[in-house]
Scaffold this motif. Sequence first.
Motif, PDB file in Angstrom:
ATOM      1  N   GLN A 283       0.819  -1.207   0.000  1.00  0.00           N
ATOM      2  CA  GLN A 283       0.000   0.000   0.000  1.00  0.00           C
ATOM      3  C   GLN A 283       0.856   1.263   0.000  1.00  0.00           C
ATOM      4  O   GLN A 283       0.432   2.293  -0.478  1.00  0.00           O
ATOM      5  CB  GLN A 283      -0.931   0.000   1.199  1.00  0.00           C
ATOM      6  N   ARG A 284       2.072   1.207   0.543  1.00  0.00           N
ATOM      7  CA  ARG A 284       2.933   2.377   0.577  1.00  0.00           C
ATOM      8  C   ARG A 284       3.531   2.684  -0.787  1.00  0.00           C
ATOM      9  O   ARG A 284       3.862   3.813  -1.080  1.00  0.00           O
ATOM     10  CB  ARG A 284       4.077   2.185   1.567  1.00  0.00           C
ATOM     11  N   TRP A 285       3.728   1.687  -1.621  1.00  0.00           N
ATOM     12  CA  TRP A 285       4.372   1.886  -2.908  1.00  0.00           C
ATOM     13  C   TRP A 285       3.386   2.532  -3.869  1.00  0.00           C
ATOM     14  O   TRP A 285       2.277   2.060  -4.065  1.00  0.00           O
ATOM     15  CB  TRP A 285       4.871   0.557  -3.472  1.00  0.00           C
ATOM     16  N   THR A 286       3.793   3.641  -4.455  1.00  0.00           N
ATOM     17  CA  THR A 286       2.960   4.352  -5.415  1.00  0.00           C
ATOM     18  C   THR A 286       3.351   3.893  -6.814  1.00  0.00           C
ATOM     19  O   THR A 286       4.525   3.916  -7.161  1.00  0.00           O
ATOM     20  CB  THR A 286       3.176   5.872  -5.288  1.00  0.00           C
ATOM     21  N   PRO A 287       2.386   3.458  -7.618  1.00  0.00           N
ATOM     22  CA  PRO A 287       2.705   3.019  -8.981  1.00  0.00           C
ATOM     23  C   PRO A 287       3.455   4.105  -9.760  1.00  0.00           C
ATOM     24  O   PRO A 287       3.225   5.304  -9.570  1.00  0.00           O
ATOM     25  CB  PRO A 287       1.330   2.752  -9.604  1.00  0.00           C
ATOM     26  N   ILE A 288       4.345   3.664 -10.614  1.00  0.00           N
ATOM     27  CA  ILE A 288       5.204   4.580 -11.356  1.00  0.00           C
ATOM     28  C   ILE A 288       4.397   5.548 -12.205  1.00  0.00           C
ATOM     29  O   ILE A 288       4.679   6.741 -12.234  1.00  0.00           O
ATOM     30  CB  ILE A 288       6.220   3.787 -12.186  1.00  0.00           C
ATOM     31  N   ALA A 289       3.385   5.049 -12.894  1.00  0.00           N
ATOM     32  CA  ALA A 289       2.559   5.929 -13.738  1.00  0.00           C
ATOM     33  C   ALA A 289       1.917   7.036 -12.895  1.00  0.00           C
ATOM     34  O   ALA A 289       1.820   8.185 -13.334  1.00  0.00           O
ATOM     35  CB  ALA A 289       1.499   5.125 -14.469  1.00  0.00           C
ATOM     36  N   GLN A 290       1.516   6.700 -11.690  1.00  0.00           N
ATOM     37  CA  GLN A 290       0.908   7.696 -10.804  1.00  0.00           C
ATOM     38  C   GLN A 290       1.951   8.726 -10.370  1.00  0.00           C
ATOM     39  O   GLN A 290       1.671   9.925 -10.339  1.00  0.00           O
ATOM     40  CB  GLN A 290       0.305   7.012  -9.582  1.00  0.00           C
ATOM     41  N   ARG A 291       3.162   8.272 -10.068  1.00  0.00           N
ATOM     42  CA  ARG A 291       4.223   9.203  -9.672  1.00  0.00           C
ATOM     43  C   ARG A 291       4.568  10.132 -10.831  1.00  0.00           C
ATOM     44  O   ARG A 291       4.786  11.329 -10.631  1.00  0.00           O
ATOM     45  CB  ARG A 291       5.466   8.433  -9.231  1.00  0.00           C
ATOM     46  N   GLN A 292       4.616   9.589 -12.048  1.00  0.00           N
ATOM     47  CA  GLN A 292       4.890  10.418 -13.221  1.00  0.00           C
ATOM     48  C   GLN A 292       3.832  11.503 -13.355  1.00  0.00           C
ATOM     49  O   GLN A 292       4.144  12.670 -13.572  1.00  0.00           O
ATOM     50  CB  GLN A 292       4.928   9.574 -14.491  1.00  0.00           C
ATOM     51  N   GLY A 293       2.591  11.102 -13.229  1.00  0.00           N
ATOM     52  CA  GLY A 293       1.491  12.060 -13.341  1.00  0.00           C
ATOM     53  C   GLY A 293       1.538  13.124 -12.265  1.00  0.00           C
ATOM     54  O   GLY A 293       1.302  14.311 -12.532  1.00  0.00           O
ATOM     55  N   GLN A 294       1.846  12.717 -11.044  1.00  0.00           N
ATOM     56  CA  GLN A 294       1.923  13.675  -9.946  1.00  0.00           C
ATOM     57  C   GLN A 294       3.044  14.686 -10.171  1.00  0.00           C
ATOM     58  O   GLN A 294       2.870  15.886  -9.943  1.00  0.00           O
ATOM     59  CB  GLN A 294       2.142  12.940  -8.621  1.00  0.00           C
ATOM     60  N   LEU A 295       4.200  14.197 -10.626  1.00  0.00           N
ATOM     61  CA  LEU A 295       5.318  15.111 -10.880  1.00  0.00           C
ATOM     62  C   LEU A 295       5.004  16.062 -12.022  1.00  0.00           C
ATOM     63  O   LEU A 295       5.306  17.261 -11.948  1.00  0.00           O
ATOM     64  CB  LEU A 295       6.601  14.327 -11.167  1.00  0.00           C
TER      65      LEU A 295
ATOM     66  N   ARG B 133      12.689  -1.670  -9.583  1.00  0.00           N
ATOM     67  CA  ARG B 133      11.637  -0.864  -8.968  1.00  0.00           C
ATOM     68  C   ARG B 133      12.219   0.029  -7.876  1.00  0.00           C
ATOM     69  O   ARG B 133      11.890   1.213  -7.789  1.00  0.00           O
ATOM     70  CB  ARG B 133      10.546  -1.765  -8.402  1.00  0.00           C
ATOM     71  N   ASN B 134      13.140  -0.515  -7.075  1.00  0.00           N
ATOM     72  CA  ASN B 134      13.788   0.280  -6.029  1.00  0.00           C
ATOM     73  C   ASN B 134      14.609   1.414  -6.633  1.00  0.00           C
ATOM     74  O   ASN B 134      14.610   2.529  -6.112  1.00  0.00           O
ATOM     75  CB  ASN B 134      14.674  -0.600  -5.148  1.00  0.00           C
ATOM     76  N   ASP B 135      15.300   1.124  -7.737  1.00  0.00           N
ATOM     77  CA  ASP B 135      16.088   2.150  -8.412  1.00  0.00           C
ATOM     78  C   ASP B 135      15.177   3.270  -8.918  1.00  0.00           C
ATOM     79  O   ASP B 135      15.462   4.454  -8.718  1.00  0.00           O
ATOM     80  CB  ASP B 135      16.873   1.540  -9.572  1.00  0.00           C
ATOM     81  N   LEU B 136      14.066   2.901  -9.545  1.00  0.00           N
ATOM     82  CA  LEU B 136      13.125   3.916 -10.043  1.00  0.00           C
ATOM     83  C   LEU B 136      12.517   4.704  -8.886  1.00  0.00           C
ATOM     84  O   LEU B 136      12.380   5.933  -8.973  1.00  0.00           O
ATOM     85  CB  LEU B 136      12.033   3.264 -10.890  1.00  0.00           C
ATOM     86  N   ASP B 137      12.162   4.021  -7.810  1.00  0.00           N
ATOM     87  CA  ASP B 137      11.614   4.717  -6.638  1.00  0.00           C
ATOM     88  C   ASP B 137      12.596   5.763  -6.124  1.00  0.00           C
ATOM     89  O   ASP B 137      12.221   6.895  -5.835  1.00  0.00           O
ATOM     90  CB  ASP B 137      11.307   3.730  -5.509  1.00  0.00           C
ATOM     91  N   ARG B 138      13.861   5.382  -6.022  1.00  0.00           N
ATOM     92  CA  ARG B 138      14.886   6.302  -5.531  1.00  0.00           C
ATOM     93  C   ARG B 138      15.026   7.497  -6.471  1.00  0.00           C
ATOM     94  O   ARG B 138      15.066   8.651  -6.038  1.00  0.00           O
ATOM     95  CB  ARG B 138      16.217   5.565  -5.397  1.00  0.00           C
ATOM     96  N   ARG B 139      15.057   7.216  -7.769  1.00  0.00           N
ATOM     97  CA  ARG B 139      15.218   8.298  -8.749  1.00  0.00           C
ATOM     98  C   ARG B 139      14.007   9.237  -8.752  1.00  0.00           C
ATOM     99  O   ARG B 139      14.161  10.455  -8.888  1.00  0.00           O
ATOM    100  CB  ARG B 139      15.440   7.714 -10.142  1.00  0.00           C
ATOM    101  N   TYR B 140      12.799   8.684  -8.618  1.00  0.00           N
ATOM    102  CA  TYR B 140      11.610   9.540  -8.559  1.00  0.00           C
ATOM    103  C   TYR B 140      11.607  10.383  -7.286  1.00  0.00           C
ATOM    104  O   TYR B 140      11.183  11.539  -7.299  1.00  0.00           O
ATOM    105  CB  TYR B 140      10.324   8.717  -8.662  1.00  0.00           C
ATOM    106  N   ALA B 141      12.088   9.828  -6.182  1.00  0.00           N
ATOM    107  CA  ALA B 141      12.157  10.587  -4.936  1.00  0.00           C
ATOM    108  C   ALA B 141      13.128  11.762  -5.089  1.00  0.00           C
ATOM    109  O   ALA B 141      12.847  12.873  -4.631  1.00  0.00           O
ATOM    110  CB  ALA B 141      12.578   9.680  -3.784  1.00  0.00           C
TER     111      ALA B 141
END
Length: 110
Positions: free
Chosen positions: A23-35, A82-90
């Motif tokens: 539940q804590r992990w936000t899907p990548i497409a959603q993070r892209q949209g939010q940014l 996925r962890n790498d992408l999470d870190r880069r999006y953060a």
Amino acid sequence: MKAMILAGLGFATIAVPSVADAQRWTPIAQRQGQLQTRIDQGIRSGALDRREAVRLRSQLRDLSQLEYRYRRSGGGLSASERNDLDRRYAVLSRQVRFEKHDRFDRHHRR
């Protein structure tokens, strides 16, 4: 009877962290949209100038392309990808926040 209850509680205790992690992990497409939305809002409000927005959008596009390459190479995202992408999006999210507020801070320090 007590053994069944304890066994059920033990299973629930084990299952809860994995559900919470999911539940804590936000899907990548959603993070892209939010940014993208945050960048657009920064432009509209004047918090981001054109140069800042172009650079941030370029970084967002680069992340999108990296995700595409990851997905093509292995038929999906591995945990490390996925962890790498999470870190880069953060990191990009923090950059957007900084860029949106740096001009305001500069004006108030003068």
